[in-house]
Design a protein around this motif. Structure first.
Motif, PDB file in Angstrom:
ATOM      1  N   VAL A 103       0.852  -1.187   0.000  1.00  0.00           N
ATOM      2  CA  VAL A 103       0.000   0.000   0.000  1.00  0.00           C
ATOM      3  C   VAL A 103       0.889   1.239   0.000  1.00  0.00           C
ATOM      4  CG1 VAL A 103      -1.853   1.257   1.171  1.00  0.00           C
ATOM      5  CG2 VAL A 103      -1.764  -1.236   1.323  1.00  0.00           C
ATOM      6  N   GLY A 104       0.712   2.090  -1.007  1.00  0.00           N
ATOM      7  CA  GLY A 104       1.480   3.327  -1.073  1.00  0.00           C
ATOM      8  C   GLY A 104       2.485   3.332  -2.195  1.00  0.00           C
ATOM      9  N   GLY A 105       3.337   4.354  -2.200  1.00  0.00           N
ATOM     10  CA  GLY A 105       4.331   4.483  -3.247  1.00  0.00           C
ATOM     11  C   GLY A 105       3.710   4.854  -4.579  1.00  0.00           C
ATOM     12  N   THR A 106       4.161   4.198  -5.627  1.00  0.00           N
ATOM     13  CA  THR A 106       3.666   4.420  -6.978  1.00  0.00           C
ATOM     14  C   THR A 106       3.182   3.087  -7.546  1.00  0.00           C
ATOM     15  OG1 THR A 106       5.913   4.059  -7.765  1.00  0.00           O
ATOM     16  CG2 THR A 106       5.239   6.353  -7.427  1.00  0.00           C
ATOM     17  N   PHE A 107       2.799   3.080  -8.809  1.00  0.00           N
ATOM     18  CA  PHE A 107       2.308   1.862  -9.466  1.00  0.00           C
ATOM     19  C   PHE A 107       3.256   0.685  -9.283  1.00  0.00           C
ATOM     20  CE2 PHE A 107       2.432  -0.769 -13.337  1.00  0.00           C
ATOM     21  CZ  PHE A 107       1.126  -1.243 -13.374  1.00  0.00           C
ATOM     22  N   GLU A 108       4.559   0.924  -9.560  1.00  0.00           N
ATOM     23  CA  GLU A 108       5.507  -0.187  -9.466  1.00  0.00           C
ATOM     24  C   GLU A 108       5.975  -0.437  -8.038  1.00  0.00           C
ATOM     25  OE1 GLU A 108       8.321   3.255  -9.542  1.00  0.00           O
ATOM     26  OE2 GLU A 108       6.346   2.775 -10.368  1.00  0.00           O
ATOM     27  N   LYS A 109       6.011   0.601  -7.207  1.00  0.00           N
ATOM     28  CA  LYS A 109       6.490   0.436  -5.833  1.00  0.00           C
ATOM     29  C   LYS A 109       5.538  -0.427  -5.011  1.00  0.00           C
ATOM     30  CE  LYS A 109       9.077   1.247  -2.197  1.00  0.00           C
ATOM     31  NZ  LYS A 109      10.460   0.725  -2.071  1.00  0.00           N
ATOM     32  N   GLU A 136       2.685  -4.385   3.613  1.00  0.00           N
ATOM     33  CA  GLU A 136       3.823  -3.470   3.672  1.00  0.00           C
ATOM     34  C   GLU A 136       3.378  -2.109   3.145  1.00  0.00           C
ATOM     35  OE1 GLU A 136       6.928  -4.219   4.902  1.00  0.00           O
ATOM     36  OE2 GLU A 136       6.051  -6.139   5.504  1.00  0.00           O
ATOM     37  N   THR A 137       3.885  -1.038   3.746  1.00  0.00           N
ATOM     38  CA  THR A 137       3.434   0.309   3.376  1.00  0.00           C
ATOM     39  C   THR A 137       4.610   1.201   2.976  1.00  0.00           C
ATOM     40  OG1 THR A 137       3.609   1.250   5.595  1.00  0.00           O
ATOM     41  CG2 THR A 137       1.579   0.066   5.069  1.00  0.00           C
ATOM     42  N   TYR A 138       4.270   2.286   2.275  1.00  0.00           N
ATOM     43  CA  TYR A 138       5.274   3.275   1.864  1.00  0.00           C
ATOM     44  C   TYR A 138       4.550   4.604   1.645  1.00  0.00           C
ATOM     45  CZ  TYR A 138       9.645   4.845  -0.316  1.00  0.00           C
ATOM     46  OH  TYR A 138      10.838   5.474  -0.586  1.00  0.00           O
ATOM     47  N   PRO A 139       5.243   5.740   1.868  1.00  0.00           N
ATOM     48  CA  PRO A 139       4.619   7.039   1.589  1.00  0.00           C
ATOM     49  C   PRO A 139       4.157   7.119   0.131  1.00  0.00           C
ATOM     50  CG  PRO A 139       6.639   7.329   2.846  1.00  0.00           C
ATOM     51  CD  PRO A 139       6.592   5.887   2.453  1.00  0.00           C
ATOM     52  N   THR A 140       3.149   7.944  -0.121  1.00  0.00           N
ATOM     53  CA  THR A 140       2.636   8.068  -1.480  1.00  0.00           C
ATOM     54  C   THR A 140       2.276   9.519  -1.785  1.00  0.00           C
ATOM     55  OG1 THR A 140       1.116   7.069  -3.084  1.00  0.00           O
ATOM     56  CG2 THR A 140       0.195   7.612  -0.918  1.00  0.00           C
ATOM     57  N   HIS A 141       1.809   9.755  -2.985  1.00  0.00           N
ATOM     58  CA  HIS A 141       1.448  11.083  -3.472  1.00  0.00           C
ATOM     59  C   HIS A 141       0.086  11.501  -2.921  1.00  0.00           C
ATOM     60  CE1 HIS A 141       0.380  14.179  -6.489  1.00  0.00           C
ATOM     61  NE2 HIS A 141       1.687  14.262  -6.745  1.00  0.00           N
ATOM     62  N   ILE A 142      -0.134  12.807  -2.780  1.00  0.00           N
ATOM     63  CA  ILE A 142      -1.400  13.304  -2.252  1.00  0.00           C
ATOM     64  C   ILE A 142      -2.594  12.885  -3.117  1.00  0.00           C
ATOM     65  CG2 ILE A 142      -0.409  15.270  -1.025  1.00  0.00           C
ATOM     66  CD1 ILE A 142      -1.218  17.039  -3.430  1.00  0.00           C
ATOM     67  N   ALA A 143      -2.358  12.589  -4.390  1.00  0.00           N
ATOM     68  CA  ALA A 143      -3.466  12.290  -5.305  1.00  0.00           C
ATOM     69  C   ALA A 143      -3.738  10.798  -5.469  1.00  0.00           C
ATOM     70  CB  ALA A 143      -3.186  12.907  -6.685  1.00  0.00           C
ATOM     71  N   GLY A 144      -2.953   9.934  -4.778  1.00  0.00           N
ATOM     72  CA  GLY A 144      -3.107   8.511  -5.056  1.00  0.00           C
ATOM     73  C   GLY A 144      -3.163   7.619  -3.830  1.00  0.00           C
ATOM     74  N   LEU A 145      -3.624   6.390  -4.068  1.00  0.00           N
ATOM     75  CA  LEU A 145      -3.631   5.341  -3.053  1.00  0.00           C
ATOM     76  C   LEU A 145      -3.426   4.001  -3.774  1.00  0.00           C
ATOM     77  CD1 LEU A 145      -3.995   4.356  -0.145  1.00  0.00           C
ATOM     78  CD2 LEU A 145      -6.482   4.432  -0.488  1.00  0.00           C
ATOM     79  N   PRO A 146      -2.181   3.742  -4.206  1.00  0.00           N
ATOM     80  CA  PRO A 146      -1.922   2.482  -4.919  1.00  0.00           C
ATOM     81  C   PRO A 146      -1.969   1.284  -3.970  1.00  0.00           C
ATOM     82  CG  PRO A 146      -0.186   4.129  -5.313  1.00  0.00           C
ATOM     83  CD  PRO A 146      -0.985   4.596  -4.146  1.00  0.00           C
ATOM     84  N   VAL A 147      -2.563   0.202  -4.435  1.00  0.00           N
ATOM     85  CA  VAL A 147      -2.639  -1.037  -3.663  1.00  0.00           C
ATOM     86  C   VAL A 147      -2.311  -2.207  -4.591  1.00  0.00           C
ATOM     87  CG1 VAL A 147      -4.107  -2.586  -2.306  1.00  0.00           C
ATOM     88  CG2 VAL A 147      -4.421  -0.108  -2.142  1.00  0.00           C
ATOM     89  N   ALA A 148      -1.391  -3.048  -4.182  1.00  0.00           N
ATOM     90  CA  ALA A 148      -1.068  -4.252  -4.945  1.00  0.00           C
ATOM     91  C   ALA A 148      -1.300  -5.469  -4.074  1.00  0.00           C
ATOM     92  CB  ALA A 148       0.381  -4.215  -5.423  1.00  0.00           C
ATOM     93  N   VAL A 149      -1.816  -6.522  -4.690  1.00  0.00           N
ATOM     94  CA  VAL A 149      -2.041  -7.781  -3.995  1.00  0.00           C
ATOM     95  C   VAL A 149      -1.291  -8.870  -4.760  1.00  0.00           C
ATOM     96  CG1 VAL A 149      -3.740  -9.436  -3.132  1.00  0.00           C
ATOM     97  CG2 VAL A 149      -4.323  -6.989  -3.251  1.00  0.00           C
ATOM     98  N   ASN A 150      -0.240  -9.397  -4.134  1.00  0.00           N
ATOM     99  CA  ASN A 150       0.551 -10.473  -4.740  1.00  0.00           C
ATOM    100  C   ASN A 150       0.263 -11.749  -3.952  1.00  0.00           C
ATOM    101  OD1 ASN A 150       4.053 -11.240  -5.309  1.00  0.00           O
ATOM    102  ND2 ASN A 150       2.311 -11.577  -6.635  1.00  0.00           N
ATOM    103  N   ILE A 151      -0.445 -12.660  -4.565  1.00  0.00           N
ATOM    104  CA  ILE A 151      -0.883 -13.877  -3.891  1.00  0.00           C
ATOM    105  C   ILE A 151       0.133 -14.990  -4.112  1.00  0.00           C
ATOM    106  CG2 ILE A 151      -2.689 -15.650  -3.833  1.00  0.00           C
ATOM    107  CD1 ILE A 151      -4.672 -13.483  -4.651  1.00  0.00           C
ATOM    108  N   CYS A 152       0.376 -15.770  -3.064  1.00  0.00           N
ATOM    109  CA  CYS A 152       1.211 -16.959  -3.197  1.00  0.00           C
ATOM    110  C   CYS A 152       0.423 -18.161  -2.691  1.00  0.00           C
ATOM    111  CB  CYS A 152       2.518 -16.826  -2.420  1.00  0.00           C
ATOM    112  SG  CYS A 152       3.717 -18.128  -2.844  1.00  0.00           S
ATOM    113  N   CYS A 153       0.607 -19.295  -3.339  1.00  0.00           N
ATOM    114  CA  CYS A 153      -0.051 -20.528  -2.944  1.00  0.00           C
ATOM    115  C   CYS A 153       0.535 -21.039  -1.628  1.00  0.00           C
ATOM    116  CB  CYS A 153       0.132 -21.579  -4.029  1.00  0.00           C
ATOM    117  SG  CYS A 153       1.864 -22.030  -4.284  1.00  0.00           S
ATOM    118  N   HIS A 154       0.120 -22.236  -1.214  1.00  0.00           N
ATOM    119  CA  HIS A 154       0.636 -22.807   0.032  1.00  0.00           C
ATOM    120  C   HIS A 154       2.129 -23.094  -0.038  1.00  0.00           C
ATOM    121  CE1 HIS A 154      -0.315 -26.308  -2.481  1.00  0.00           C
ATOM    122  NE2 HIS A 154       0.671 -26.900  -1.851  1.00  0.00           N
ATOM    123  N   VAL A 155       2.693 -23.119  -1.266  1.00  0.00           N
ATOM    124  CA  VAL A 155       4.138 -23.301  -1.421  1.00  0.00           C
ATOM    125  C   VAL A 155       4.784 -21.909  -1.491  1.00  0.00           C
ATOM    126  CG1 VAL A 155       5.970 -24.436  -2.734  1.00  0.00           C
ATOM    127  CG2 VAL A 155       3.704 -25.458  -2.652  1.00  0.00           C
TER     128      VAL A 155
END
Length: 280
Positions: free
Chosen positions: A192-198, A253-272
Motif C-alpha cells: 500500500v502506497g508508493g507508486t504503481f511499481e512500488k 507493507e506500506t510506503y509514503p505516497t502522493h497526495i493524489a493517489g492510493l496504490p494497492v497491490a495484492v501479490n498472492i502466493c499458494c501454500h508453497v
C-alpha cells in the motif's frame, strides 16, 4: 571496505534455488500444521494433511515441493561498504540461478520473449531487486514464484477518498477472484502506497515476511488480522474445495505516497510460499 567475490554469490544462489524448492521455512511449516489442527471441514483437513505429507516427501527424497519450480525472484540487500570483485554481480546472480535449476534438476519455466515463447532452457534470467543499505554485509533472498498464484495478483490505483475500506475491498476482491486458482491455502502479500511499481514490489516483499509476524504500522496490523478472518470466512478453503482455511497470513507493507493517489497491490502466493535467506 569489504571485498566479496562474485563467485561466492553464484555458489550461494545456486544452493538457495535448490533449498527453496525442496524445503519450506519453519514459519510456513508451523502455519500449515496449525491450520490442519484448526480446519473445520473434514475434506479441508484431509487436503492439508496431504500437503504436509507432500512437503515431507519433498524433503526426504529431494523432490521439488511443487512441479512449478517458479521464476527466480532475487532480493539483494547490499551494504554500501561492500565491493564485489571478479566479474559482474548481475551475471553472477543469473549464473547461480542457472546452476541451481540445471544441476538441481528443477523445471525450467522461463521463456526468452513474452510473445515468441522460446524457453531459455535454464530458468534464467532471474528477476532481481537491489537495495543499498548501511554496513558491509549482503543479505540475499531467493524466492521462486510459481505462476498459478502469480497470475491471480492485481494492482488497484485507488483514490485517496477510498480510504481503508477501499483497501480492504481491493484485497478481498483479489482473493475472491483468485478462488481455487491460487492453490489455497494462500499467503496474501499486500503493498500500500508508493507508486504503481512500488506497491507491487512491496507486495512481493511482503510474501517473504514470516507468517505470524505483524506489521509495525498500527492500522496495517489491525487490517492484517481483520482481513485474515474475512478471507477465511469466504469458505474457499484448502484446494478451493471448501473449508475455514483459505489463507495462512495477510502481510501488508506500506510506503509514503502522493497526495493524489492510493496504490494497492495484492501479490498472492499458494501454500508453497518458498524463499531462502542468507547473510554474507
Amino acid at each position: 571496505m569489504r571485498n566479496i567475490s562474485v563467485k561466492e554469490i553464484t555458489a550461494n544462489i545456486k544452493e538457495m534455488c535448490i533449498e527453496a524448492n525442496h524445503f519450506l521455512t519453519d514459519d510456513m511449516k508451523e502455519a500449515l500444521h496449525r491450520a490442519t489442527y484448526e480446519e473445520v471441514s473434514p475434506l479441508g483437513k484431509q487436503i492439508l494433511c496431504q500437503l504436509q505429507e507432500n512437503l515431507q516427501i519433498a524433503g526426504d527424497d529431494m523432490i521439488p515441493i511443487c512441479q512449478d519450480t517458479g521464476m527466480a525472484v532475487v532480493f539483494m540487500q547490499i551494504g554500501q561498504e561492500v565491493h564485489f570483485e571478479g566479474g559482474s554481480l548481475e551475471e553472477a546472480i543469473h549464473e547461480g540461478v542457472r546452476q541451481g535449476y540445471v544441476e538441481g534438476f528443477l523445471r525450467k519455466s522461463v521463456v526468452k520473449d513474452p510473445l515468441e515463447r522460446v524457453n531459455t532452457g535454464d530458468n534464467t534470467p532471474a528477476v532481481i531487486h537491489y537495495e543499498i543499505v548501511a554496513g558491509d554485509q549482503v543479505k540475499i533472498t531467493v524466492a521462486p514464484k510459481g505462476f498459478g498464484s502469480e497470475n491471480m495478483s492485481k494492482v488497484f490505483m485507488l483514490k485517496p477518498a477510498d480510504g481503508a475500506e477501499g483497501v480492504k475491498n481491493a484485497i478481498l476482491t483479489a482473493v475472491k477472484d483468485a478462488g481455487p486458482n491460487a492453490c489455497p491455502p494462500m499467503v496474501v502479500g499486500v503493498g500500500v502506497g508508493g507508486t504503481f511499481e512500488k506497491c507491487a514490489l512491496l507486495a512481493k516483499k511482503a510474501l517473504t515476511r514470516a507468517v505470524g509476524s505483524a506489521s509495525p504500522v498500527a492500522w496495517a496490523r489491525e487490517m492484517e488480522q481483520e482481513l485474515l478472518q474475512k478471507i477465511n470466512a469466504t469458505g474457499i478453503g484448502p484446494g478451493g474445495l471448501g473449508g475455514s482455511t483459505t489463507a495462512l497470513a495477510v502481510n501488508i507493507e506500506t510506503y509514503p505516497t502522493h497526495i493524489a493517489g492510493l496504490p494497492v497491490a495484492v501479490n498472492i502466493c499458494c501454500h508453497v510460499n518458498r524463499h531462502a535467506v542468507r547473510v554474507l
